[in-house]
Design a protein around this motif. Structure first.
Motif, PDB file in Angstrom:
ATOM      1  N   SER B 166      10.377  -4.843  21.037  1.00  0.00           N
ATOM      2  CA  SER B 166      11.370  -4.742  19.965  1.00  0.00           C
ATOM      3  C   SER B 166      10.798  -5.317  18.677  1.00  0.00           C
ATOM      4  O   SER B 166       9.740  -5.935  18.678  1.00  0.00           O
ATOM      5  CB  SER B 166      12.612  -5.537  20.358  1.00  0.00           C
ATOM      6  OG  SER B 166      12.368  -6.920  20.170  1.00  0.00           O
ATOM      7  N   LEU B 167      11.531  -5.118  17.605  1.00  0.00           N
ATOM      8  CA  LEU B 167      11.197  -5.812  16.358  1.00  0.00           C
ATOM      9  C   LEU B 167      11.616  -7.266  16.524  1.00  0.00           C
ATOM     10  O   LEU B 167      12.419  -7.584  17.385  1.00  0.00           O
ATOM     11  CB  LEU B 167      11.970  -5.200  15.195  1.00  0.00           C
ATOM     12  CG  LEU B 167      11.546  -3.807  14.783  1.00  0.00           C
ATOM     13  CD1 LEU B 167      12.491  -3.298  13.710  1.00  0.00           C
ATOM     14  CD2 LEU B 167      10.118  -3.808  14.267  1.00  0.00           C
ATOM     15  N   ASP B 229       5.864  -1.458  12.423  1.00  0.00           N
ATOM     16  CA  ASP B 229       6.007  -0.613  13.605  1.00  0.00           C
ATOM     17  C   ASP B 229       5.880   0.832  13.176  1.00  0.00           C
ATOM     18  O   ASP B 229       6.348   1.227  12.111  1.00  0.00           O
ATOM     19  CB  ASP B 229       7.307  -0.943  14.358  1.00  0.00           C
ATOM     20  CG  ASP B 229       8.437  -0.026  13.985  1.00  0.00           C
ATOM     21  OD1 ASP B 229       8.699   0.923  14.708  1.00  0.00           O
ATOM     22  OD2 ASP B 229       9.046  -0.306  12.921  1.00  0.00           O
ATOM     23  N   GLU B 230       5.177   1.595  14.006  1.00  0.00           N
ATOM     24  CA  GLU B 230       4.775   2.944  13.620  1.00  0.00           C
ATOM     25  C   GLU B 230       5.967   3.884  13.472  1.00  0.00           C
ATOM     26  O   GLU B 230       5.888   4.870  12.762  1.00  0.00           O
ATOM     27  CB  GLU B 230       3.798   3.511  14.650  1.00  0.00           C
ATOM     28  CG  GLU B 230       2.369   3.152  14.335  1.00  0.00           C
ATOM     29  CD  GLU B 230       1.411   3.735  15.367  1.00  0.00           C
ATOM     30  OE1 GLU B 230       0.313   4.101  14.962  1.00  0.00           O
ATOM     31  OE2 GLU B 230       1.757   3.796  16.552  1.00  0.00           O
ATOM     32  N   ASN B 234       9.163  -0.548   9.887  1.00  0.00           N
ATOM     33  CA  ASN B 234       9.734  -1.891   9.727  1.00  0.00           C
ATOM     34  C   ASN B 234       8.619  -2.922   9.807  1.00  0.00           C
ATOM     35  O   ASN B 234       7.670  -2.766  10.563  1.00  0.00           O
ATOM     36  CB  ASN B 234      10.746  -2.182  10.827  1.00  0.00           C
ATOM     37  CG  ASN B 234      12.007  -1.370  10.648  1.00  0.00           C
ATOM     38  OD1 ASN B 234      12.515  -1.261   9.529  1.00  0.00           O
ATOM     39  ND2 ASN B 234      12.481  -0.770  11.719  1.00  0.00           N
ATOM     40  N   VAL B 236       6.976  -5.890  11.176  1.00  0.00           N
ATOM     41  CA  VAL B 236       7.037  -6.695  12.388  1.00  0.00           C
ATOM     42  C   VAL B 236       6.596  -8.121  12.055  1.00  0.00           C
ATOM     43  O   VAL B 236       7.253  -9.082  12.393  1.00  0.00           O
ATOM     44  CB  VAL B 236       6.119  -6.112  13.473  1.00  0.00           C
ATOM     45  CG1 VAL B 236       6.064  -7.043  14.672  1.00  0.00           C
ATOM     46  CG2 VAL B 236       6.606  -4.734  13.876  1.00  0.00           C
ATOM     47  N   SER B 278      -4.221   1.088  14.265  1.00  0.00           N
ATOM     48  CA  SER B 278      -3.092   1.183  15.196  1.00  0.00           C
ATOM     49  C   SER B 278      -3.360   0.324  16.422  1.00  0.00           C
ATOM     50  O   SER B 278      -4.491   0.186  16.864  1.00  0.00           O
ATOM     51  CB  SER B 278      -2.913   2.625  15.651  1.00  0.00           C
ATOM     52  OG  SER B 278      -2.435   3.397  14.586  1.00  0.00           O
ATOM     53  N   ILE B 282       1.740  -0.151  21.994  1.00  0.00           N
ATOM     54  CA  ILE B 282       2.825  -1.005  21.506  1.00  0.00           C
ATOM     55  C   ILE B 282       3.500  -0.362  20.308  1.00  0.00           C
ATOM     56  O   ILE B 282       4.632  -0.700  19.966  1.00  0.00           O
ATOM     57  CB  ILE B 282       2.255  -2.411  21.197  1.00  0.00           C
ATOM     58  CG1 ILE B 282       3.345  -3.411  20.764  1.00  0.00           C
ATOM     59  CG2 ILE B 282       1.202  -2.376  20.156  1.00  0.00           C
ATOM     60  CD1 ILE B 282       2.840  -4.818  20.772  1.00  0.00           C
ATOM     61  N   GLY B 283       2.801   0.606  19.708  1.00  0.00           N
ATOM     62  CA  GLY B 283       3.403   1.335  18.593  1.00  0.00           C
ATOM     63  C   GLY B 283       3.465   0.521  17.316  1.00  0.00           C
ATOM     64  O   GLY B 283       4.378   0.666  16.520  1.00  0.00           O
ATOM     65  N   TRP B 284       2.524  -0.356  17.139  1.00  0.00           N
ATOM     66  CA  TRP B 284       2.452  -1.132  15.914  1.00  0.00           C
ATOM     67  C   TRP B 284       1.193  -0.763  15.156  1.00  0.00           C
ATOM     68  O   TRP B 284       0.240  -0.225  15.728  1.00  0.00           O
ATOM     69  CB  TRP B 284       2.419  -2.647  16.210  1.00  0.00           C
ATOM     70  CG  TRP B 284       3.727  -3.184  16.730  1.00  0.00           C
ATOM     71  CD1 TRP B 284       4.908  -2.522  16.844  1.00  0.00           C
ATOM     72  CD2 TRP B 284       3.939  -4.508  17.205  1.00  0.00           C
ATOM     73  NE1 TRP B 284       5.863  -3.322  17.365  1.00  0.00           N
ATOM     74  CE2 TRP B 284       5.309  -4.574  17.595  1.00  0.00           C
ATOM     75  CE3 TRP B 284       3.149  -5.643  17.333  1.00  0.00           C
ATOM     76  CZ2 TRP B 284       5.874  -5.733  18.109  1.00  0.00           C
ATOM     77  CZ3 TRP B 284       3.728  -6.786  17.848  1.00  0.00           C
ATOM     78  CH2 TRP B 284       5.082  -6.832  18.235  1.00  0.00           C
ATOM     79  N   LYS B 285       1.217  -1.087  13.909  1.00  0.00           N
ATOM     80  CA  LYS B 285       0.023  -0.872  13.095  1.00  0.00           C
ATOM     81  C   LYS B 285      -0.325  -2.176  12.386  1.00  0.00           C
ATOM     82  O   LYS B 285       0.559  -2.830  11.822  1.00  0.00           O
ATOM     83  CB  LYS B 285       0.285   0.204  12.029  1.00  0.00           C
ATOM     84  CG  LYS B 285      -0.115   1.591  12.485  1.00  0.00           C
ATOM     85  CD  LYS B 285       0.036   2.583  11.358  1.00  0.00           C
ATOM     86  CE  LYS B 285      -0.596   3.895  11.768  1.00  0.00           C
ATOM     87  NZ  LYS B 285      -0.401   4.915  10.742  1.00  0.00           N
TER      88      LYS B 285
END
Lengths: 328, 618
Positions: B166-167, B229-230, B234, B236, B278, B282-285
């Motif tokens: 989650s964020l 987040d990708e 948002n 993170v 990336s 986890i879908g974060w950058k």
């Protein structure tokens, strides 16, 4: 002839050496001059009985000094300390050579004396959470108290469904900011024909004293809602409501975002909180002070947003961000 | 704008002026300035090259290090995520396999996990409607906690068997704690009480962990790393997260969302290098932000340093070149000083033989030259002395007592013979002879006067020798105004009379000629007397050459040394005088044949001025 030549040669050599020395020295001096810029020392004088609001302000101020390369002195007070101590601390800070002073003043005298002293020393004064200007106060960062009061009034009207009696708990000392809250709230409630506003009680900064005051008020008054202008009043009121086992019956709307208030909000003892963000207050205060010290023109007044939260929306992302300082 | 062409036109002349000034200035300043200019040029070129190289490298380094740091952060995060995935697997394997989660063994295992991981705030297991099955630490759930409305719960139910992040948010499950956490959730299907059940395993990690993974990273002085987040962009993590949350600060994430590489972002008003990486699973950058103006600052620092170095080097170069120039030009100045002394007339100076090779060579030449000058001066002194002596001798020869005595005897005899006419002629000639001889003390006289002198002499001698010979004087018109040393002809004529005519039986004949041939003035005395044998002629010539040496070597070499009478001495005197005055290539020459006669020729340069005038002209 020979000697004259020798003298000329020596003097030429000497001049060249001197030139070299001067050049080198000037280079060195310029380099040092850039490195040695005394950092600005900004003093943040916390409100007396600060609570979490003070911590949030401190965090904001710390974030700002980190960004602008200044130094922060945070002066906090014990719960038993009051106006007198704040004034002493403020004057000591100015004496100690503060570049700028941020203060959430406990009263007019504090602000007046500090502003006088600070303007004598040439240190700008920024007031936080206070609209009372004084001579020597350059700028204020504060919520719009009247607007906050109006929001509280609206929230109360909504809770009561447009009809009922609302008691107001106000501070036991003259405080123009609190009066503005009351004015705003009364103005908002006046639009609802079914709502009557009565004077409830007055109490200071002590939760126990406010509890006593609330007790007396509720003994004498049949109210559907209560509007506590200060956090301490709301806590005392909630204590009394809990004691009576009447949580939820009396709708309480108040101001502040103290941890206890949040707990009570989730318990259902308090119903609406009008909150403002201490972090922004501290951050913008330092930012304004830095701008003033750099000789820039700044706005006389910065208004901060206030928001109404309740148990349902307090964990919405936007409200989370406002309520809970990010620990970094 | 109008001054442009003018200036362009003006420049070459200025350059020329400079060149001229340079050419006219001293060796010292030429060496000094050219050496300084040369070093300035070299230092400037080196500085510029170094500066360019440095700034290129600095820029490359910033790109590279940003990339590396961002990579490192994303590796760390991936690593962390991998660790968390392993934790999930361990919990699944050990606790959920047999569908039991509330016995003591599970509690112990959870205790172990919690105590070994300080980043885990809580572990909780929920059923598919959000009911709490088990949590650790075991604290009651807040009444107002609406688990099924939480985003992590939705994510786990929507995509089962996927570990979701989650964020950051406030953990709002339990009383009294308001910690910023990142919630990891995974929907798992377990067999509980014999039937498959959907459960959600929630692990809340303290956001401080993410903060620690990222906050200590700095890129340059002000650069930083943030995580988005990708999905929605948002934030993170951000070092100034609170400011961003409060809307006091903005981060333009739009480009970072679409980009997967480095790009330059100018949205904040300054040039910033954003490097995006990336984080898989986890879908974060991870976005690294470097301030490019820091490179400029570094460049300026280097620039300043270079300027300092250049200035110091220049000053040193200037001093060294000044020293060098002084050392090199000192011998030359010394030479100049010595020459000036010579110019003032002090010939006794000498240059010291030291210094560089060329200077030593030059000094030696100069000393040799000075030596030669001294020698020549001594020679001149000697020659001048000789000249005066010969002139005196010539005059003495003129006022030869014998000649005077003989002449006066002849006059007395003539008076006795009452030859008045002859007496007058003789006395007149004598008087004119002397006047010309003296000729106001001049060294040279015209050929006309010289011939006149010869004529008077011949007249007197003719009368003395009772017309034993006759004479003739012939002169070219061109030769008459030329100047000659005086009293050149008389000794030759005397010689001709004494040696050629006196012993002749017949009447003799003396011819005196003056003419100009091949740019030379020739005076000739020819007789038709007895002449000379070749041996005698040879002897004469040898004597003539030796005579001048003898005369030149000493003032007393003269009169009595010759085997012949005084007239021989006088002839040598003539030869020596001509050579002294006009040079060694001039002088007397003889032609003689026995019984035919002798001719003496005097050759000298054609002079149109008297000796005195020539001296004045010089």
């Amino acid at each position: 002839m020979n000697r004259r030549l020798a003298i000329a040669r020596i003097s030429l050599l000497g001049t060249a050496l001197l030139l070299a020395a001067v050049l080198l020295a000037s280079c060195r001096a310029a380099g040092l001059g850039e490195a040695e810029k005394a950092p600005m020392r900004i003093v943040l004088i916390a409100p007396v009985h600060a609570g979490e609001q003070g911590d949030a302000m401190r965090l904001g101020a710390e974030a700002a000094v980190k960004e602008f390369g200044a130094e922060l002195d945070y002066i906090a007070f014990e719960p038993h300390e009051d106006e007198k101590e704040q004034l002493a601390a403020a004057l000591a800070a100015v004496e100690g050579g503060a570049s700028a002073v941020l203060i959430d003043p406990a009263g007019d005298e504090v602000l007046g004396a500090l502003a006088h002293e600070a303007s004598a020393q040439g240190a700008p004064v920024v007031t936080l959470n206070d609209e009372r200007g004084a001579k020597g106060v350059q700028t204020s960062i504060t919520a719009d108290y009247e607007e906050a009061g109006r929001q509280a009034g609206e929230a109360m009207a909504e809770l009561l469904g447009g009809s009922g009696t609302v008691a107001v708990m106000r501070p036991d000392r003259p405080d123009p900011d609190m009066e503005r809250r009351e004015v705003g709230a009364r103005a908002a409630l006046a639009e609802y024909a079914g709502i009557t506003v009565t004077d409830g009680a007055a109490c200071g900064n002590s939760r126990d004293a406010c509890w006593q005051a609330a007790k007396q008020m509720l003994d004498h008054l049949k109210a559907d809602g209560a509007l506590a202008l200060e956090a301490s009043a709301s806590l005392g009121l909630a204590d009394e409501v809990k004691r009576r086992g009447e949580q939820g019956k009396l709708k309480i709307v108040t101001f502040g975002s103290e941890m206890e208030q949040l707990e009570l909000l989730q318990e259902g003892s308090l119903h609406k909180l009008v909150v403002q963000n201490g972090f922004s207050t501290g951050y913008l205060g330092v930012k304004q002070a830095v701008s003033l010290l750099s000789g820039e023109r700044v706005d006389k007044l910065i208004r901060l947003e206030t928001r109404v939260i309740d148990a349902d929306n307090m964990f919405w992302m936007n409200n989370q961000k406002m309520l809970f300082p990010f620990v970094q | 704008m109008k001054t442009g062409p003018l200036r362009r036109k003006g420049n070459p002349s200025a350059a020329k002026r400079w060149m001229e000034r340079l050419r006219a200035s001293s060796i010292q300043s030429i060496i000094m300035w050219s050496f300084s200019a040369f070093i300035l040029l070299i230092v400037a070129v080196v500085a510029v090259l170094l500066y360019n190289k440095f700034s290129r490298t600095a820029e490359e380094n910033v790109f590279l290090s940003t990339q590396q740091i961002v990579d490192q952060v994303s590796y760390n995060l991936e690593d962390y995520v991998d660790g968390m995935a392993q934790l999930y697997r361990a919990i699944e394997d050990n606790m959920l396999r047999d569908g039991r989660w509330d016995d003591d063994q599970v509690t112990r295992q959870l205790d172990t996990i919690m105590s070994s991981r300080d980043d885990i705030v809580s572990i909780a297991l929920f059923d598919d409607r959000g009911g709490l099955l088990r949590n650790h630490p075991e604290v009651p759930l807040r009444k107002s906690a609406r688990v099924s409305e939480q985003s992590w719960f939705h994510a786990a139910m929507r995509v089962p068997d996927h570990l979701g992040f989650s964020l950051p948010h406030i953990q709002n499950l339990y009383n009294g704690t308001y910690i910023w956490v990142v919630s990891m959730s995974k929907g798992i299907t377990v067999v509980h009480d014999g039937k498959p059940t959907r459960v959600v395993l929630l692990v809340d990690i303290n956001f401080k962990k993410i903060d620690e993974l990222s906050s200590r990273i700095s890129l340059g002085k002000r650069g930083y790393v943030y995580i988005i987040d990708e999905g929605a962009g948002n934030i993170v993590y951000h070092p100034q997260q609170q400011l961003i949350y409060m809307g006091l600060r903005n981060e333009s994430v739009e480009k970072a969302l679409t980009s997967s590489d480095s790009y330059i972002d100018e949205s904040a008003g300054v040039k910033r290098l954003n490097t995006v990486q990336s984080v898989v699973n986890i879908g974060w950058k991870v976005v690294g932000v470097s301030y490019l103006d820091e490179i400029m600052t570094t460049r300026e620092e280097v620039n300043r340093y270079m300027v300092q170095v250049v200035v110091v080097v220049l000053v040193m170069a200037f001093l060294i070149s000044m020293l060098l120039a002084a050392v090199l030009s000192r011998p030359i100045r010394r030479m100049g000083k010595t020459m000036k002394a010579v110019e003032r007339g002090d010939f006794d100076v000498e240059l010291p033989m030291k210094g560089p090779l060329e200077v030593v060579q030059l000094s030696s030449r100069f000393n040799l030259m000075l030596d030669k000058i001294r020698q020549l001066m001594r020679q001149i002194i000697v020659e001048q002395e000789s000249k005066r002596k010969y002139e005196l001798e010539a005059l003495q020869a003129q006022i030869n007592p014998h000649f005077l005595y003989n002449t006066l005897n002849s006059v007395v005899r003539m008076v006795g013979m009452s030859k008045n006419e002859d007496v007058i002629t003789m006395i007149t000639s004598l008087s004119k002879l002397f006047r010309i001889s003296l000729s106001k003390g001049k060294t040279t006289i015209t050929v006309r006067e010289e011939l006149e002198h010869a004529r008077h002499y011949l007249t007197i001698q003719q009368m003395r020798f009772k017309k034993k010979f006759d004479f003739a004087i012939e002169a070219e018109e061109e030769a008459l105004p030329c100047f000659t040393l005086k009293l050149v002809l008389q000794p030759l004529i005397e010689n001709a009379i004494v040696h050629g005519i006196e012993y002749m039986v017949d009447e003799g004949m003396i011819r005196v000629k003056a003419y100009v041939r091949d740019g030379l003035l020739a005076l000739e005395v020819a007789d038709n007397g007895v002449g000379m044998s070749p041996q005698k002629l040879q002897g004469m010539l040898v004597e003539l050459e030796a005579g001048i040496g003898a005369e030149a070597s000493g003032p007393d070499g003269g009169s009595g040394s010759g085997s012949n009478s005084g007239s021989g001495v006088a002839v040598r005197n003539v030869h020596a005088r001509i050579r002294l005055y006009y040079g060694a290539q001039y002088g007397l020459s003889y032609e003689s044949e026995q019984e035919e006669g002798t001719t003496v020729r005097v050759l000298m340069p054609v002079m149109r001025q008297s000796a005195e005038e020539a001296e004045q002209d010089e």
